[in-house]
Enzyme design. Structure first.
Site, mmCIF file in Angstrom:
data_model
loop_
_atom_site.group_PDB
_atom_site.id
_atom_site.type_symbol
_atom_site.label_atom_id
_atom_site.label_comp_id
_atom_site.label_asym_id
_atom_site.label_seq_id
_atom_site.Cartn_x
_atom_site.Cartn_y
_atom_site.Cartn_z
ATOM 1 N N TYR A 192 0.918 -1.434 -0.099
ATOM 2 C CA TYR A 192 0.050 -0.043 0.089
ATOM 3 C C TYR A 192 0.968 1.226 0.002
ATOM 4 C CZ TYR A 192 -4.921 -1.783 0.797
ATOM 5 O OH TYR A 192 -5.803 -2.273 0.759
ATOM 6 N N LYS A 200 2.968 -15.312 2.878
ATOM 7 C CA LYS A 200 3.052 -15.971 1.378
ATOM 8 C C LYS A 200 4.628 -16.502 1.464
ATOM 9 C CE LYS A 200 1.584 -17.583 -2.681
ATOM 10 N NZ LYS A 200 0.733 -18.933 -2.737
ATOM 11 N N ASP A 221 -3.294 -18.005 0.722
ATOM 12 C CA ASP A 221 -4.223 -18.668 -0.098
ATOM 13 C C ASP A 221 -4.887 -19.566 0.644
ATOM 14 O OD1 ASP A 221 -1.746 -19.926 -0.289
ATOM 15 O OD2 ASP A 221 -1.807 -20.638 -2.315
ATOM 16 N N ASP A 227 -6.474 -6.902 4.275
ATOM 17 C CA ASP A 227 -7.483 -6.079 3.833
ATOM 18 C C ASP A 227 -8.578 -7.392 2.987
ATOM 19 O OD1 ASP A 227 -9.119 -3.913 2.251
ATOM 20 O OD2 ASP A 227 -8.336 -4.494 0.732
ATOM 21 N N ASP A 271 -12.609 -8.549 4.513
ATOM 22 C CA ASP A 271 -13.795 -8.744 3.723
ATOM 23 C C ASP A 271 -14.251 -10.070 3.681
ATOM 24 O OD1 ASP A 271 -13.834 -5.782 3.008
ATOM 25 O OD2 ASP A 271 -14.534 -6.307 0.948
#
Ligand code: IPM
Ligand code: MG
Length: 353
Positions: free
Chosen positions: A141, A188, A220, A244, A248
């Site tokens: 970001y 990751k 994942d 982020d 959600d």
């Protein structure tokens, strides 16, 4: 006098923030300290009024306040602006970085009265009770970003310093100590160097918390596990963009993204906002769910002002209203009593008792 900077922002932010302020004022009515609520422009609304998504006065007001209550920013009207001027980047990321709110805390808990609102099976979601801790001022970001015209290409750099990783991991362990004592660090590390450093630091920090169990998941796999068997999670800690995306996803484990509250912390100081956006498609219709913002206000009372009892009062009132069958449109099932944004705020105030 404790100061709260109030930033409704754009879209449904203009409707949900007044409801949270109403609930805060009601719960604080008898407190010996008088709280000051000061409103500022932010986001597209601020661009329209004074040409900047994050006016100096707003930033200064937030710096001087003990806590910030934010609605949401952004909307189609401002989407054409260059990246550095858009409400999402200039205002929201500007506030996060400017006030160093590096720790974003998003609690996800299935309330029994909302089980039928989730799109997932009852058996999968009924015992969900987790906190996702998202690093908020680093990673891709905030890394260098560039568009190159010839050959046409672009990049966003993901980088993390060791201290940035360590402070967020440490916070996750501190929070887990008061819960079920399990931290799952999501990365990751099979592909990314930032993730390999993240994992090394998580292991190092875990040595200081022998009573807390540390596990690791690739992001994942974490996404899959969150819908397969979400009750396994207690505290999840992860970097900015992974957090982020996963929050959600996780919001649906609590029935609706309209329920997901969020606290962005730097020590005791915090910015409290719902995890959802400005929802321009439903703005101005008095149908948005104010509960995520109201629950964020409860987090403010607890985390910044140490008012545990008052925070609990708000949370209990929300549960009570839902138990009575009241819902906003995002949560409505056949037979429920559907309320507008304002009416839901009133119902929570009435339930404060
Ligand atoms: C969130 C939001 C923001 C983010 C957007 C609006 C920039 O999605 O708070 O989760 O990506 O952090
Ligand atoms: Mg998001």
């Amino acid at each position: 006098m404790p100061k709260i900077a109030v930033l409704p922002g754009d879209g449904i932010g203009q409707e949900i923030v007044p409801e949270a302020v109403k609930v805060l004022k009601a719960v604080l009515a008898n407190s010996p300290e008088k709280f000051e609520f000061i409103e500022y422009w932010v986001g597209g609304t601020a661009i329209d009024k004074c040409g900047k998504a994050l006016p100096e006065e707003t930033l200064k007001g937030c710096e001087e306040a003990d806590a910030v209550l934010l609605g949401a920013v952004g909307g189609p009207k401002w989407d054409h602006l260059p990246a550095g001027e858009r409400p999402e980047t200039a205002a929201l990321l500007g506030l996060r970085k400017g006030l160093e709110f590096y720790a974003n805390i998003r609690p996800v808990k299935m309330l029994s009265s909302l089980i039928d609102s989730s799109t997932l099976k009852k058996e999968v979601v009924e015992n969900v009770d987790m906190v996702v801790i998202r690093e908020l001022t680093g990673g891709v970001y905030f890394g260098e970003k560039k568009r190159i015209e010839n050959p046409l290409s672009a990049y966003d750099m993901m980088s993390y310093s060791a201290p940035e990783i360590e402070r967020i991991i440490r916070l996750a362990f501190e929070i887990a100590q008061d819960r079920r004592k399990k931290v799952c660090s999501v990365d990751k590390a099979n592909v990314l160097e930032t993730s390999r450093l993240w994992r090394e630091i998580a292991i190092k920090v875990s040595k200081d918390y022998p009573e807390v169990e540390l596990s690791h998941l690739y992001v994942d796999n974490a996404a899959m596990q969150l819908v397969r068997y979400p009750e396994q999670f207690d505290v999840i800690v992860t970097e900015n963009m992974f957090g982020d995306i996963l929050t959600d996803l996780a919001s649906m484990l609590g029935g609706s993204i309209g329920m997901l509250s969020s606290a962005s912390m730097n020590g005791k100081k915090g910015m409290y906002e719902p995890a959802h956006g400005s929802a321009p498609d439903i703005a101005g219709k008095n149908i948005a769910n104010p509960l995520a913002t109201i629950l964020s206000a409860a987090l403010m009372l607890r985390n910044t002002f140490g008012l545990d009892k008052e925070a609990q009062q708000i949370e209990t009132a929300v549960v009570k209203v839902l138990d009575q069958g009241y819902r906003t449109a995002d949560l409505t099932q056949p037979g429920d009593k559907c309320l507008g944004t304002k009416e839901m705020g009133d119902a929570v105030v009435a339930a404060l008792g």
